[in-house]
Design a protein around this motif. Structure first.
Motif, short mmCIF file in Angstrom:
data_model
loop_
_atom_site.label_atom_id
_atom_site.label_comp_id
_atom_site.label_asym_id
_atom_site.label_seq_id
_atom_site.Cartn_x
_atom_site.Cartn_y
_atom_site.Cartn_z
N SER A 61 0.86 -1.19 0.00
CA SER A 61 0.00 0.00 0.00
C SER A 61 0.89 1.24 0.00
CB SER A 61 -0.91 0.00 1.23
OG SER A 61 -0.14 0.09 2.42
N GLN A 62 0.29 2.42 -0.04
CA GLN A 62 1.08 3.64 0.03
C GLN A 62 1.65 3.81 1.45
OE1 GLN A 62 -1.10 7.08 -1.32
NE2 GLN A 62 -1.33 6.26 -3.43
N ARG A 63 2.78 4.49 1.52
CA ARG A 63 3.46 4.63 2.82
C ARG A 63 2.59 5.34 3.83
NH1 ARG A 63 8.68 3.32 2.97
NH2 ARG A 63 9.78 2.98 1.00
N SER A 64 1.66 6.16 3.35
CA SER A 64 0.80 6.90 4.27
C SER A 64 -0.42 6.10 4.71
CB SER A 64 0.32 8.19 3.59
OG SER A 64 -0.39 7.87 2.39
N SER A 65 -0.59 4.88 4.12
CA SER A 65 -1.77 4.06 4.43
C SER A 65 -1.64 3.44 5.80
CB SER A 65 -1.94 2.97 3.36
OG SER A 65 -2.96 2.09 3.75
N ALA A 66 -2.79 3.23 6.47
CA ALA A 66 -2.82 2.60 7.79
C ALA A 66 -3.00 1.09 7.70
CB ALA A 66 -3.94 3.22 8.63
N ILE A 67 -3.06 0.55 6.49
CA ILE A 67 -3.25 -0.89 6.30
C ILE A 67 -2.01 -1.63 6.77
CG2 ILE A 67 -3.60 -2.72 4.60
CD1 ILE A 67 -5.09 -0.67 2.87
N GLU A 68 -2.22 -2.62 7.67
CA GLU A 68 -1.10 -3.44 8.17
C GLU A 68 -1.37 -4.92 8.05
OE1 GLU A 68 -0.09 -2.37 12.11
OE2 GLU A 68 0.57 -0.33 11.62
N HIS A 69 -2.63 -5.31 8.17
CA HIS A 69 -2.96 -6.74 8.16
C HIS A 69 -4.04 -7.00 7.11
CE1 HIS A 69 -0.67 -7.06 11.86
NE2 HIS A 69 -1.39 -6.05 12.38
N THR A 70 -4.27 -8.27 6.84
CA THR A 70 -5.27 -8.68 5.85
C THR A 70 -6.66 -8.20 6.27
OG1 THR A 70 -3.96 -10.66 5.45
CG2 THR A 70 -6.19 -10.64 4.54
N SER B 55 8.57 5.11 -5.08
CA SER B 55 9.04 5.41 -3.72
C SER B 55 7.92 5.58 -2.70
CB SER B 55 9.89 6.70 -3.76
OG SER B 55 9.11 7.78 -4.26
N ASN B 56 6.67 5.76 -3.15
CA ASN B 56 5.59 6.00 -2.19
C ASN B 56 4.89 4.72 -1.76
OD1 ASN B 56 4.34 5.55 -4.65
ND2 ASN B 56 2.57 6.86 -4.14
N LEU B 57 5.46 3.53 -2.09
CA LEU B 57 4.84 2.26 -1.73
C LEU B 57 5.68 1.54 -0.68
CD1 LEU B 57 3.69 0.79 -5.18
CD2 LEU B 57 2.43 2.25 -3.57
N LYS B 58 5.00 0.68 0.09
CA LYS B 58 5.69 -0.12 1.10
C LYS B 58 4.99 -1.48 1.22
CE LYS B 58 2.78 1.42 4.95
NZ LYS B 58 2.75 1.96 6.32
N ILE B 59 5.72 -2.45 1.70
CA ILE B 59 5.16 -3.76 2.04
C ILE B 59 4.69 -3.68 3.48
CG2 ILE B 59 5.64 -6.22 2.33
CD1 ILE B 59 7.73 -5.97 0.13
N THR B 60 3.38 -3.80 3.68
CA THR B 60 2.83 -3.55 5.01
C THR B 60 2.62 -4.80 5.83
OG1 THR B 60 0.57 -3.67 4.17
CG2 THR B 60 1.65 -1.52 4.13
N GLY B 61 2.49 -5.97 5.20
CA GLY B 61 2.25 -7.19 5.97
C GLY B 61 2.03 -8.38 5.07
N GLU B 62 1.90 -9.58 5.69
CA GLU B 62 1.70 -10.82 4.94
C GLU B 62 0.20 -11.07 4.74
OE1 GLU B 62 3.65 -14.13 6.64
OE2 GLU B 62 5.66 -13.22 6.56
N VAL C 50 -1.79 1.31 -7.42
CA VAL C 50 -1.76 1.63 -5.98
C VAL C 50 -1.00 2.94 -5.77
CG1 VAL C 50 -0.96 0.85 -3.72
CG2 VAL C 50 -1.92 -0.80 -5.35
N SER C 51 0.11 3.12 -6.49
CA SER C 51 0.91 4.34 -6.35
C SER C 51 0.10 5.57 -6.74
CB SER C 51 2.16 4.24 -7.21
OG SER C 51 2.91 5.44 -7.17
N ALA C 52 -0.78 5.42 -7.77
CA ALA C 52 -1.57 6.55 -8.26
C ALA C 52 -2.85 6.75 -7.44
CB ALA C 52 -1.93 6.34 -9.73
N GLY C 53 -3.15 5.86 -6.51
CA GLY C 53 -4.33 5.99 -5.68
C GLY C 53 -5.58 5.37 -6.29
N ILE C 54 -5.40 4.65 -7.43
CA ILE C 54 -6.56 3.97 -8.04
C ILE C 54 -7.01 2.83 -7.12
CG2 ILE C 54 -7.34 2.66 -10.04
CD1 ILE C 54 -5.25 4.18 -11.70
#
Length: 944
Positions: A139-148, A215-222, A190-194
């Protein structure tokens, strides 16, 4: 995890046991990994097998800036090609979705790097996985998503037709998922917010985020899904599947690690789950703490401990890496069968985690039964400990997983020994071979069914070797050839064909070798020496055998020849009909003129005898034309009341003239009149008399008896109840063999060298058309008897005479209109009528006859009798003219005349408005009798 349960001292023996079982139990490193059948398949399909690639999925597979196609899976493909010893043809696809659709309907291909799903297992056969990578949430680095669980209600994307879609649909059916063409498109979305997040293979995510500079993406969880990538082939190619499985098994873990290092900059252990990493870190922390406690020990001991710790850690790491990388299930037990460890594959197959299975007896979780009988089987640990040998179940048992799933497995158990050779544990290695087993079972069933089909096939089936010798034949082939199976084996095919077909057979076999199939229709030599036509289909199979199909087409060939004969006869019949018509007209002129000449000549005159002989000869000629017409067209009989005794005498005198066969005729004194076509029955009698004469070449006698027979409904004869004249003809000839009696009435059946086989066939046909019956009895060497039953009327021959009060030679004041296209016949019939006192008017066309009849009727002086020729070329004939005259005068008395004796109008003349019939050529007596019958009926009607 496995590392928590095994004592340190067991690592090296366990690892040693593991490699022993892999070497001895599974035989993976055998220098000859392929069977002869698999080697033959590879030889036959060199350069034809496709590898399905082309889609963009870096770092697995992608096109580089220089246009080359590379990646982790491409390198794995190179290893597979090396292990098999062949190269595959690249079949490129723009998108993964296209590749999947192609694989559903084609075969003769492999796919490298595909996850097995339930749907895909309906059309693909998978190897054990060789790449295992978890799917993560990006998700984007600013997203609060961490788990499924944070994905509920979010906009999620995945790659279309990837296995992750099946996992998410099953585990999270409420998620709103959009499917994209590939990983790059999804991450850019995802990077563009679609999209809020993408569930993606961690390897793909890391590579693309780093190399694409997102650069604005991150791996947030499994995601909870471990992507196990395998190689696959079509279920339609079981041999290719087995080859691919072995090729993948030959890739060493060391090479796999190198490929991971090359493409990802780290080993595959990066993708080991967090739980395993936590456990490893815990172990390392414990060891480090112990080392700190004993730091005060002497330097030598400290060094030894450190070295030992490093060795243990490396050994454990190597053991875990090897164990988890193996595609087979592995379970370790102590000498009593208590479980001490297992790898993830084993956990999945038995349906139980290692934590739950640890310290339990092997039999509690590893439950196997006989695949065929379903009887429980003992686990192999006790036998391994007792015998110190590696144990395999030879018949592939069925493993009962705790979740209810059943797997057919290939298993092997080997002892683990210490330095003194004492057994302190057992390693059990097993693999899921359900798909392969079912394919092999289906192949065996298909082979058995095919063998049954071939054995029971309604045509001959045989297999030849490259020397064209029989190596297998079915029962029908033995029956067809007359040889037993043993007699046929190792005979050459050409030995069964007549010599003139040998060169053609050689050419057809060569054609089958080159193109796969060919066909030949030769004459086949039966064991008894007879020749039969056969159709032989030739196919070339397995690069070393011919498959031959023999079809008996002898009857078909005979039927074709019969049809050809019938077509020829039909053509001849059409020609014969026209010839006979013209010939009858000629005979008509001869008949009439000879009869008139006889009337003008005294019987004492020397010319009278010659005129009389000429008349009798013409009678015989007339019979010949009638026979020709009857045979050529098979027309309906023109029945009339006939004196059979007279007909028999006329026929026998003609047919037996000049022979040394003596006829003896006996007839009932009150013999009834037969209701028959005189010409056709004359032909029947002639055929039988000629057969009798040929059966007595040295002379003999033929006895003819004529009697009245009344047939009732209880009679065994195949006749309708009624009156019949029975004619029996018995000769003293050679007789007929009993085996031929049932066939003598068949068309073209004859035992004579020069016979056509048509005489008795036409005889039978005529009897059937008369609704009569013919039967035959014969004793070889004593003679043959034919019995005829002909419809009759109860009126004796003696009572048949001319109509009462009618003088045949006195037709004074009788007005007769004659229509015929032959002017010679008109002159002759005018002469016949006028000599009897009749008033004759002649015309040549139907239109003229109608006009003359209308004029006479209008004038009050109608014609008493009108004679109409049935066929007038280029003008109205007798049938149409009769219908028109009947419209003018329903009481008109009409006689139909024709040289076409087979015409149905003659057979059913009354239905067409005619009162009598005259078949050309007719005599003056027949001419006058026909007119007399009409006049007699008219006289009777006038009296009444």
């Amino acid at each position: 995890m496995l590392t928590k349960s095994l004592p340190l001292k067991s690592f090296f023996p366990v690892l040693l046991g593991l490699f022993l079982i892999l070497l001895n139990g599974c035989g993976r490193l055998s220098p000859q990994i392929f069977t002869s059948e698999e080697l033959q398949w590879l030889a036959a399909h060199t350069g034809t097998v496709e590898v399905l690639f082309g889609y963009e999925a870096p770092p697995n597979a992608y096109h580089d800036t220089d246009g080359s196609y590379k990646g982790l899976l491409v390198d794995f493909l190179s290893l597979i090609e090396k292990n098999i010893g062949t190269s595959f043809i690249f079949h490129n696809f723009a998108e993964w979705d296209e590749l999947i659709e192609y694989s559903k309907i084609h075969h003769n291909f492999i796919i490298v790097g595909i996850a097995p799903t339930r749907e895909r297992q309906q059309y693909l056969s998978f190897t054990d996985p060789f790449i295992k990578v978890p799917y993560v949430i990006v998700s984007q680095r600013s997203s609060a998503i961490e788990h499924t669980t944070d994905l509920q209600g979010k906009r999620i994307c995945t790659v279309a037709n990837y296995a992750i879609n099946d996992f998410l649909a099953e585990k999270f059916p409420d998620f709103h998922i959009s499917q994209v063409a590939d990983n790059r498109v999804g991450l850019q979305g995802v990077s563009a917010g679609i999209y809020d997040a993408m569930v993606i293979n961690q390897m793909y995510a890391s590579f693309l985020i780093e190399n694409q500079g997102i650069s604005n993406l991150k791996i947030t969880g499994e995601s909870g899904y471990l992507n196990r990538l395998s190689a696959a082939a079509s279920l339609q190619d079981p041999i290719l599947s087995a080859i691919l499985e072995k090729a993948v098994d030959q890739i060493p873990p060391r090479i796999t690690r190198q490929l991971y290092q090359k493409w990802l900059g780290h080993s595959e252990n990066r993708f080991v789950s967090r739980t395993l990493l936590t456990a490893l870190l815990g172990v390392i922390l414990c060891i480090t703490t112990l080392l700190a406690i004993f730091w005060g020990w002497n330097i030598s001991l400290k060094k030894n401990v450190r070295q030992r710790t490093r060795d243990i850690l490396q050994s454990r790491k190597n053991y875990i890496t090897t164990l988890n990388s193996i595609g087979d299930g592995v379970i370790a037990t102590d000498a009593k069968g208590i479980i001490t460890g297992m790898n993830p594959v084993a956990e999945r197959l038995i349906g139980c985690s290692m934590e739950k299975a640890l310290h339990k007896p092997l039999a509690a979780v590893f439950k196997i039964i006989d695949t065929t009988t379903r009887e429980p089987l003992d686990n192999p640990v006790a036998e391994v400990v007792t015998t110190s040998n590696t144990i395999n179940h030879p018949h592939h048992p069925t493993l009962l997983s705790s979740d209810g799933t059943e797997y057919i497995i290939d298993d092997s158990a080997a002892p683990i020994k210490d330095e003194q050779g004492n057994i302190f544990g057992v390693i059990l290695v097993f693999r899921n071979i359900t798909s392969r087993y079912r394919i092999q079972q289906k192949l065996r069933e298909n082979e058995h069914q095919l063998a049954q089909y071939i054995a029971k096939a309604p045509i001959g089936v045989a297999v030849l070797n490259l020397r064209h010798q029989f190596i297998h034949v079915n029962k029908k082939m033995s029956e067809f050839s007359g040889f037993t199976e043993d007699e046929l084996l190792h005979k050459e095919l050409k030995e069964l064909l007549i010599h003139s077909y040998h060169d053609e057979l050689s050419q057809k076999l060569t054609k089958a070798l080159q193109s796969g199939s060919s066909k030949i229709t030769p004459e086949f030599i039966h064991k008894n020496g007879s020749r039969l036509f056969s159709s032989i289909e030739i196919g070339f199979i397995n690069n070393d055998k011919y498959l031959i199909f023999f079809n008996d087409i002898h009857q078909q060939k005979l039927a074709e020849e019969e049809l050809l004969k019938m077509n020829k006869l039909r053509s001849i019949g059409t020609l014969a009909g026209g010839i006979a018509h013209d010939f009858n007209n000629i005979l008509m002129g001869l008949f009439g003129n000879i009869e008139i000449a006889k009337e003008l000549t005294d019987q004492d005159h020397q010319a009278y005898e010659y005129l009389d002989r000429a008349g009798r000869s013409l009678t015989r000629a007339t019979r010949l034309t009638q026979q020709l017409l009857t045979f050529s067209k098979g027309g309906e009989p023109v029945k009339e009341h006939t004196q059979l005794l007279t007909l028999v005498k006329e026929t026998i005198n003609f047919d037996l003239a000049g022979s040394n066969v003596l006829p003896e005729i006996q007839a009932a004194p009150d013999l009834w009149l037969a209701n028959v076509d005189k010409g056709q029955i004359g032909q029947v009698l002639s055929n039988l008399f000629l057969n009798a004469k040929q059966a007595m070449p040295g002379g003999g006698h033929i006895e003819i008896k004529l009697n009245n027979v009344a047939v009732d409904q209880n009679s065994s004869l195949p006749l309708q109840a009624g009156d019949y004249v029975c004619v029996t003809l018995a000769d003293s000839g050679t007789g007929i063999e009993s085996k031929h009696l049932q066939r003598i009435f068949d068309p073209y059946f004859t035992t004579k060298q020069t016979g056509s086989g048509l005489g008795l066939a036409s005889t039978y046909s005529i009897m059937v058309k008369h609704k009569g019956h013919i039967q035959v009895d014969s004793i070889q060497g004593q003679g043959t008897t034919f019995t005829l039953y002909l419809p009759a009327i109860r009126k004796s021959t003696a009572s048949q005479s001319a109509p009462a009060n009618i003088v045949l030679n006195d037709l004074t004041n009788c007005r007769i209109l004659i229509m015929d296209d032959e002017k010679e016949i008109l002159k002759l019939t005018r002469k016949m009528g006028e000599k009897s006192g009749a008033q004759i008017t002649t015309v040549v066309r139907g239109e003229e006859a109608i006009y003359e009849y209308q004029a006479a009727l209008t004038s009050g002086n109608p014609y008493d009798v009108t004679i109409l020729d049935l066929t007038v070329p280029g003008a109205m004939g007798g049938q149409e003219a009769a219908a028109r005259i009947k419209e003018i005068d329903p009481k008109a008395q009409l006689i139909v005349s024709s040289g076409y004796a087979e015409d149905p109008v003659l057979a059913h003349y009354k239905e067409f408005g005619f009162s009598e019939v005259l078949s050309k050529p007719y005599t003056k007596i027949a001419f006058l009798q026909a007119i007399a019958k009409i006049i007699a009926r008219q006289v009777t009607l006038n009296k009444n």
